[in-house]
Scaffold this motif. Structure first.
Motif, PDB file in Angstrom:
ATOM      1  N   VAL A  16       0.834  -1.199   0.000  1.00  0.00           N
ATOM      2  CA  VAL A  16       0.000   0.000   0.000  1.00  0.00           C
ATOM      3  C   VAL A  16       0.872   1.253   0.000  1.00  0.00           C
ATOM      4  CG1 VAL A  16      -1.725   1.287   1.323  1.00  0.00           C
ATOM      5  CG2 VAL A  16      -1.901  -1.189   1.134  1.00  0.00           C
ATOM      6  N   SER A  17       1.925   1.248   0.791  1.00  0.00           N
ATOM      7  CA  SER A  17       2.818   2.400   0.838  1.00  0.00           C
ATOM      8  C   SER A  17       3.577   2.567  -0.475  1.00  0.00           C
ATOM      9  CB  SER A  17       3.816   2.247   1.988  1.00  0.00           C
ATOM     10  OG  SER A  17       3.133   2.211   3.208  1.00  0.00           O
ATOM     11  N   ILE A  18       3.965   1.467  -1.083  1.00  0.00           N
ATOM     12  CA  ILE A  18       4.670   1.542  -2.363  1.00  0.00           C
ATOM     13  C   ILE A  18       3.730   2.079  -3.445  1.00  0.00           C
ATOM     14  CG2 ILE A  18       5.787   0.164  -4.160  1.00  0.00           C
ATOM     15  CD1 ILE A  18       6.802  -1.627  -1.867  1.00  0.00           C
ATOM     16  N   GLN A  19       2.489   1.621  -3.448  1.00  0.00           N
ATOM     17  CA  GLN A  19       1.510   2.138  -4.399  1.00  0.00           C
ATOM     18  C   GLN A  19       1.288   3.634  -4.178  1.00  0.00           C
ATOM     19  OE1 GLN A  19       1.424  -0.057  -6.999  1.00  0.00           O
ATOM     20  NE2 GLN A  19      -0.594   0.826  -7.210  1.00  0.00           N
ATOM     21  N   PHE A  20       1.242   4.034  -2.923  1.00  0.00           N
ATOM     22  CA  PHE A  20       1.085   5.451  -2.593  1.00  0.00           C
ATOM     23  C   PHE A  20       2.244   6.261  -3.159  1.00  0.00           C
ATOM     24  CE2 PHE A  20       2.097   8.968   0.273  1.00  0.00           C
ATOM     25  CZ  PHE A  20       0.922   9.704   0.166  1.00  0.00           C
ATOM     26  N   LEU A  21       3.469   5.767  -2.987  1.00  0.00           N
ATOM     27  CA  LEU A  21       4.634   6.458  -3.519  1.00  0.00           C
ATOM     28  C   LEU A  21       4.572   6.553  -5.038  1.00  0.00           C
ATOM     29  CD1 LEU A  21       7.531   5.076  -1.315  1.00  0.00           C
ATOM     30  CD2 LEU A  21       6.928   7.457  -1.623  1.00  0.00           C
ATOM     31  N   PRO A  31      10.492  11.545 -12.131  1.00  0.00           N
ATOM     32  CA  PRO A  31      11.074  10.438 -12.905  1.00  0.00           C
ATOM     33  C   PRO A  31      11.091   9.118 -12.127  1.00  0.00           C
ATOM     34  CG  PRO A  31      12.520  12.352 -12.903  1.00  0.00           C
ATOM     35  CD  PRO A  31      11.421  12.643 -11.953  1.00  0.00           C
ATOM     36  N   ILE A  32      11.193   8.031 -12.881  1.00  0.00           N
ATOM     37  CA  ILE A  32      11.167   6.694 -12.271  1.00  0.00           C
ATOM     38  C   ILE A  32      12.360   6.489 -11.342  1.00  0.00           C
ATOM     39  CG2 ILE A  32      11.321   4.231 -12.804  1.00  0.00           C
ATOM     40  CD1 ILE A  32       9.657   4.791 -15.280  1.00  0.00           C
ATOM     41  N   ARG A  33      13.501   7.029 -11.699  1.00  0.00           N
ATOM     42  CA  ARG A  33      14.690   6.873 -10.855  1.00  0.00           C
ATOM     43  C   ARG A  33      14.469   7.484  -9.473  1.00  0.00           C
ATOM     44  NH1 ARG A  33      20.852   8.785 -12.210  1.00  0.00           N
ATOM     45  NH2 ARG A  33      21.728   7.961 -10.312  1.00  0.00           N
ATOM     46  N   THR A  34      13.823   8.623  -9.420  1.00  0.00           N
ATOM     47  CA  THR A  34      13.534   9.270  -8.142  1.00  0.00           C
ATOM     48  C   THR A  34      12.513   8.464  -7.351  1.00  0.00           C
ATOM     49  OG1 THR A  34      13.977  11.397  -9.176  1.00  0.00           O
ATOM     50  CG2 THR A  34      12.842  11.446  -7.076  1.00  0.00           C
ATOM     51  N   THR A  35      11.518   7.923  -8.039  1.00  0.00           N
ATOM     52  CA  THR A  35      10.527   7.069  -7.368  1.00  0.00           C
ATOM     53  C   THR A  35      11.189   5.837  -6.782  1.00  0.00           C
ATOM     54  OG1 THR A  35       8.871   7.833  -8.945  1.00  0.00           O
ATOM     55  CG2 THR A  35       8.338   5.873  -7.661  1.00  0.00           C
ATOM     56  N   ALA A  36      12.087   5.228  -7.540  1.00  0.00           N
ATOM     57  CA  ALA A  36      12.807   4.050  -7.047  1.00  0.00           C
ATOM     58  C   ALA A  36      13.674   4.404  -5.845  1.00  0.00           C
ATOM     59  CB  ALA A  36      13.660   3.463  -8.159  1.00  0.00           C
ATOM     60  N   THR A  37      14.259   5.572  -5.855  1.00  0.00           N
ATOM     61  CA  THR A  37      15.063   6.023  -4.711  1.00  0.00           C
ATOM     62  C   THR A  37      14.188   6.204  -3.478  1.00  0.00           C
ATOM     63  OG1 THR A  37      16.574   7.150  -6.225  1.00  0.00           O
ATOM     64  CG2 THR A  37      16.684   7.783  -3.912  1.00  0.00           C
ATOM     65  N   ALA A  38      12.988   6.753  -3.665  1.00  0.00           N
ATOM     66  CA  ALA A  38      12.062   6.929  -2.539  1.00  0.00           C
ATOM     67  C   ALA A  38      11.645   5.575  -1.968  1.00  0.00           C
ATOM     68  CB  ALA A  38      10.835   7.716  -2.984  1.00  0.00           C
ATOM     69  N   ILE A  39      11.386   4.612  -2.833  1.00  0.00           N
ATOM     70  CA  ILE A  39      11.007   3.266  -2.368  1.00  0.00           C
ATOM     71  C   ILE A  39      12.177   2.622  -1.629  1.00  0.00           C
ATOM     72  CG2 ILE A  39      10.365   0.951  -3.141  1.00  0.00           C
ATOM     73  CD1 ILE A  39       8.728   2.351  -5.372  1.00  0.00           C
ATOM     74  N   LEU A  40      13.372   2.829  -2.126  1.00  0.00           N
ATOM     75  CA  LEU A  40      14.561   2.303  -1.459  1.00  0.00           C
ATOM     76  C   LEU A  40      14.724   2.913  -0.073  1.00  0.00           C
ATOM     77  CD1 LEU A  40      17.191   0.576  -1.844  1.00  0.00           C
ATOM     78  CD2 LEU A  40      18.274   2.723  -2.487  1.00  0.00           C
ATOM     79  N   HIS A  81      10.252  13.255  -0.593  1.00  0.00           N
ATOM     80  CA  HIS A  81      10.939  14.553  -0.572  1.00  0.00           C
ATOM     81  C   HIS A  81      12.456  14.368  -0.559  1.00  0.00           C
ATOM     82  CE1 HIS A  81      11.805  18.715   0.199  1.00  0.00           C
ATOM     83  NE2 HIS A  81      12.451  18.378   1.302  1.00  0.00           N
ATOM     84  N   LEU A  82      12.951  13.436   0.249  1.00  0.00           N
ATOM     85  CA  LEU A  82      14.391  13.194   0.303  1.00  0.00           C
ATOM     86  C   LEU A  82      14.917  12.644  -1.020  1.00  0.00           C
ATOM     87  CD1 LEU A  82      14.821  11.702   3.879  1.00  0.00           C
ATOM     88  CD2 LEU A  82      15.544  13.941   3.056  1.00  0.00           C
ATOM     89  N   ALA A  83      14.129  11.817  -1.675  1.00  0.00           N
ATOM     90  CA  ALA A  83      14.542  11.285  -2.971  1.00  0.00           C
ATOM     91  C   ALA A  83      14.620  12.394  -4.012  1.00  0.00           C
ATOM     92  CB  ALA A  83      13.572  10.198  -3.427  1.00  0.00           C
ATOM     93  N   CYS A  84      13.697  13.336  -3.950  1.00  0.00           N
ATOM     94  CA  CYS A  84      13.755  14.490  -4.860  1.00  0.00           C
ATOM     95  C   CYS A  84      15.016  15.297  -4.619  1.00  0.00           C
ATOM     96  CB  CYS A  84      12.524  15.368  -4.691  1.00  0.00           C
ATOM     97  SG  CYS A  84      11.023  14.681  -5.393  1.00  0.00           S
ATOM     98  N   LYS A  85      15.380  15.465  -3.377  1.00  0.00           N
ATOM     99  CA  LYS A  85      16.600  16.212  -3.053  1.00  0.00           C
ATOM    100  C   LYS A  85      17.853  15.455  -3.513  1.00  0.00           C
ATOM    101  CE  LYS A  85      15.206  19.801  -0.649  1.00  0.00           C
ATOM    102  NZ  LYS A  85      15.490  21.152  -1.051  1.00  0.00           N
TER     103      LYS A  85
END
Length: 102
Positions: A16-21, A31-40, A81-85
């Protein structure tokens, strides 16, 4: 009646949290790379907190680390937010928070 056993549980317990992200990332056009970083970041924090020793406080106060562990929306929004940074994708904090809580 069927009973729930361990085989019926999802392979990824925090789906659920991953879907939310993923949804928040698509709304913010991230971008997908930033999303993957947030999930990581999300998984690393969950793993880190699961290994921490649980301390019972006698007061009704809660620490920052425990607040993030309890409130999934706050944790996922913070990870995004941290992944965006980290990946240098400029997004305003206001935009991330608005998407995170709507």
């Amino acid at each position: 009646m069927t009973s729930i056993n361990s085989n019926d549980l999802p392979l990824i317990p925090n789906i659920v949290s991953i879907q939310f992200l993923r949804q928040a990332s698509s709304m913010l056009d991230i971008p997908i790379r930033t999303t993957a970083t947030a999930i990581l970041y999300y998984h690393r924090y969950k793993l880190f907190m699961s290994k921490q020793e649980k301390v019972i406080h006698l007061e009704d106060t809660i620490r920052e680390e425990e607040a993030l562990f309890i409130h999934e929306e706050l944790l996922t929004t913070t990870c995004l937010h941290l992944a965006c940074k980290a990946t240098e994708v400029p997004r305003k904090v206001r935009d991330v928070v608005n998407v995170g809580y709507r």
